[in-house]
Motif scaffolding. Structure first.
Motif, PDB file in Angstrom:
ATOM      1  N   PHE A 189       0.828  -1.204   0.000  1.00  0.00           N
ATOM      2  CA  PHE A 189       0.000   0.000   0.000  1.00  0.00           C
ATOM      3  C   PHE A 189       0.863   1.256   0.000  1.00  0.00           C
ATOM      4  O   PHE A 189       0.599   2.212  -0.743  1.00  0.00           O
ATOM      5  N   ALA A 190       1.919   1.265   0.806  1.00  0.00           N
ATOM      6  CA  ALA A 190       2.797   2.438   0.863  1.00  0.00           C
ATOM      7  C   ALA A 190       3.472   2.691  -0.480  1.00  0.00           C
ATOM      8  O   ALA A 190       3.631   3.848  -0.899  1.00  0.00           O
ATOM      9  N   ALA A 191       3.860   1.629  -1.175  1.00  0.00           N
ATOM     10  CA  ALA A 191       4.479   1.784  -2.496  1.00  0.00           C
ATOM     11  C   ALA A 191       3.485   2.405  -3.483  1.00  0.00           C
ATOM     12  O   ALA A 191       3.868   3.221  -4.336  1.00  0.00           O
ATOM     13  N   ALA A 251       6.282  -5.044  12.362  1.00  0.00           N
ATOM     14  CA  ALA A 251       7.009  -5.425  11.150  1.00  0.00           C
ATOM     15  C   ALA A 251       6.292  -4.911   9.906  1.00  0.00           C
ATOM     16  O   ALA A 251       6.932  -4.431   8.951  1.00  0.00           O
ATOM     17  N   GLN A 252       4.965  -5.020   9.894  1.00  0.00           N
ATOM     18  CA  GLN A 252       4.190  -4.476   8.776  1.00  0.00           C
ATOM     19  C   GLN A 252       4.410  -2.968   8.653  1.00  0.00           C
ATOM     20  O   GLN A 252       4.578  -2.426   7.560  1.00  0.00           O
ATOM     21  N   LEU A 256       7.017   1.960   6.067  1.00  0.00           N
ATOM     22  CA  LEU A 256       7.902   3.123   6.135  1.00  0.00           C
ATOM     23  C   LEU A 256       9.048   3.007   5.142  1.00  0.00           C
ATOM     24  O   LEU A 256       9.410   3.981   4.469  1.00  0.00           O
ATOM     25  N   ARG A 257       9.615   1.844   5.041  1.00  0.00           N
ATOM     26  CA  ARG A 257      10.762   1.644   4.148  1.00  0.00           C
ATOM     27  C   ARG A 257      10.354   1.695   2.687  1.00  0.00           C
ATOM     28  O   ARG A 257      11.177   2.018   1.825  1.00  0.00           O
ATOM     29  N   ILE A 274      11.723   7.706  13.049  1.00  0.00           N
ATOM     30  CA  ILE A 274      12.170   8.718  12.081  1.00  0.00           C
ATOM     31  C   ILE A 274      13.332   8.160  11.263  1.00  0.00           C
ATOM     32  O   ILE A 274      13.383   8.314  10.032  1.00  0.00           O
ATOM     33  N   GLU A 275      14.246   7.477  11.924  1.00  0.00           N
ATOM     34  CA  GLU A 275      15.386   6.870  11.224  1.00  0.00           C
ATOM     35  C   GLU A 275      14.934   5.796  10.243  1.00  0.00           C
ATOM     36  O   GLU A 275      15.577   5.578   9.210  1.00  0.00           O
ATOM     37  N   GLU A 276      13.825   5.132  10.565  1.00  0.00           N
ATOM     38  CA  GLU A 276      13.305   4.076   9.679  1.00  0.00           C
ATOM     39  C   GLU A 276      12.528   4.645   8.495  1.00  0.00           C
ATOM     40  O   GLU A 276      12.095   3.893   7.623  1.00  0.00           O
TER      41      GLU A 276
END
Length: 261
Positions: free
Chosen positions: A42-44, A72-73, A78-79, A100-102
């Motif tokens: 979904f994020a993609a 994990a999801q 985020l990535r 934030i780093e992720e």
């Protein structure tokens, strides 16, 4: 007015639920839709369509047996869209920087700030120190109590009422600690019965600060009503009504018409 997409994650799956039905006991919720796709997929898609500023919400508490699968999801999402989405659910000053780093653009916070029914100013300061005001979204999700004539902030995945009413004065105070407000209308969240007009009118009084409304949107008419009442200043989230989450409202149309301010 801008469309902000959402990814709600419960028991390790992307879902749409009735928000008021969520219970930590047994990790229960009334489900409107359970996706076969992952949060990352979904994020993609949101990244492809340039839909920034959406939110990812972890709906399991930290001691839930499902929490790690849910987390994990969320990290996968985020990535898949670095810098493009916000994340909320169990955020504190101790883990905010990690998210934030992720790849999160912002962390979304309620329960860490509202403890024992009251605002904890010390925790607000800790959050800002940890990640900077520009990376903090305060979630002012609320429920209306007609006997008192006020909306009250709800915490712990909308299960606990605080003693803090949502007012223009409260928002004015909190603006110095965050970059945006996110407000779920708990009474209508996930029910597809239309927006909470009373709440939108209250939010519309905040004219110079970013606010995103979520809850009850089911049709283009609801979006037009939100636009009119909110003066075009309030961004919005659509969940269960979207066709990508089992509803009938076209995701592609919203991405095209409201994807960017």
């Amino acid at each position: 007015m801008k469309f902000r997409p959402c990814i709600d994650i419960h028991n390790g799956a992307v879902k749409q639920i009735i928000g008021s039905s969520l219970r930590d006991s047994g990790d229960q919720a009334v489900e409107n839709f359970v996706a076969q796709k992952s949060g990352a997929e979904f994020a993609a898609m949101f990244r492809r369509d340039g839909l920034t500023g959406g939110h990812i919400i972890l709906l399991n508490k930290k001691d839930s047996p499902h929490f790690e699968a849910t987390r994990a999801q969320a990290l996968g999402a985020l990535r898949a869209f670095p810098g493009g989405m916000q994340i909320g659910g169990g955020i504190t000053d101790e883990n905010a920087e990690r998210y934030i780093e992720e790849g999160a653009s912002h962390v979304i916070v309620t329960s860490f700030v509202f403890r024992n029914g009251e605002i904890v100013g010390e925790n607000l300061g800790k959050l800002v120190h940890a990640v900077g005001r520009e990376h903090v979204v305060l979630d002012l999700s609320c429920r209306y109590y007609p006997e008192e004539g006020h909306y009250y902030i709800m915490t712990d995945r909308w299960q606990k009422r605080t003693r803090t009413p949502l007012t223009k004065e409260l928002m004015e105070y909190l603006k110095s600690y965050c970059d945006e407000f996110l407000v779920h209308a708990v009474d209508v969240e996930g029910k597809g019965q239309g927006i909470d007009e009373r709440l939108v009118r209250l939010l519309a009084e905040e004219t110079d600060f970013p606010v995103t409304y979520a809850g009850g949107i089911r049709s283009a008419d609801d979006i037009a009503l939100l636009d009119r009442i909110g003066g075009g200043r309030i961004d919005f989230t659509v969940g269960s009504a979207l066709d990508i989450y089992g509803g009938s409202l076209s995701y592609e149309a919203l991405a095209r018409d409201f994807g960017k301010k």
